[in-house]
Design an enzyme around this catalytic site. Sequence first.
Site, PDB file in Angstrom:
ATOM      1  N   SER A 118      -5.906 110.238  11.226  1.00  0.00           N
ATOM      2  CA  SER A 118      -6.635 111.310  11.366  1.00  0.00           C
ATOM      3  C   SER A 118      -6.040 112.429  12.408  1.00  0.00           C
ATOM      4  CB  SER A 118      -8.116 110.742  11.924  1.00  0.00           C
ATOM      5  OG  SER A 118      -8.895 112.062  11.746  1.00  0.00           O
ATOM      6  N   ASP A 151     -13.541 110.604   1.717  1.00  0.00           N
ATOM      7  CA  ASP A 151     -13.215 111.139   2.890  1.00  0.00           C
ATOM      8  C   ASP A 151     -13.023 112.654   2.966  1.00  0.00           C
ATOM      9  OD1 ASP A 151     -11.855 111.921   5.486  1.00  0.00           O
ATOM     10  OD2 ASP A 151     -10.105 110.558   4.979  1.00  0.00           O
ATOM     11  N   HIS A 206     -12.793 107.435   5.154  1.00  0.00           N
ATOM     12  CA  HIS A 206     -12.289 107.651   6.345  1.00  0.00           C
ATOM     13  C   HIS A 206     -12.009 106.336   7.559  1.00  0.00           C
ATOM     14  CE1 HIS A 206     -10.384 110.545   9.262  1.00  0.00           C
ATOM     15  NE2 HIS A 206     -10.924 110.014  10.207  1.00  0.00           N
TER      16      HIS A 206
END
Length: 300
Positions: free
Chosen positions: A150, A245, A275
């Site tokens: 991320s 996501d 995610h």
Amino acid sequence: MDDDLAAEIREIAATGVPPWHAMSVASARRVEDDVFGGASRTVAFTRDLAIPGPRGEIPLRVYRDTDGPAGTLVFYHGGGWTLGTLDSAGDLCRELAARTDRVVVSVDYRLAPEHPFPAGLDDAYAALAWVSEHAGTFGGAGDLAVAGTSAGGNLAAAVALRARDHDGPDISQQALLYPITNHAFDTDSYRENADGPLLTRADMEWFWEQYVRSPVDAANPYASVLRARDHSGLPDATVVTAGHDPLRDDGAAYADALGDAGTPVEHHHYPSMAHGFLSLTDSVAVADDAMAAVAGRLRA
């Protein structure tokens, strides 16, 4: 959505975790530590260190699970540049150390909003440079790779760009796991997954608000790495994306940009995942398979 993942999401929801953007920064950090901290896999060696940084010490944690000299992997945790600790990244780092036969060095870079862009990136790059010089002291040898999830994937991509642009350390690979690559919220994946699960569009807007001080910062190619003028001459890349996501199209666009510029890239897309799914290798079979694919590329 994958049945195993859906069950995990229901379990997380049952703990009463509000959306990240609905909490104060301090509260979100406590919740993130409570929900995602801990360590399940045992590795042979761990050590906490601190190194000089641009504005003070940078804590590092070293993981090793191999006897002989090993390549080194510098890892940057996720959390929207605002959340995350060495502890919350521990499970992923242990998995990577065990599966890649690399020494993994996790970086506790400065967090926003107290330290906005480029503070976290400056720490990330300083740690990369230090590891490049000193990896041999804890068994690191051979090539140097970077990885992150991320926001950490964003930092891994950004240090690779900076190293190329400024004749920095030689990086052999970059593993970008559901990375943030652009300050924009107009993609199909942002529309389709605006309400999550696990990460929402509002969360991402909030994280960017913590990280950048102005539209100029947001457009900086070391923040929005997709906006770099040139994606050639970068380390071989592995990009992982998940179907459910908001960041799915961020990662796919970056994989395309790398490939179009001639940088070798493998894009692994998992349509049934959400995610953060690589943190669930113990309970989600697809996540375990995905981790094996990432580790296999880093090991090779």
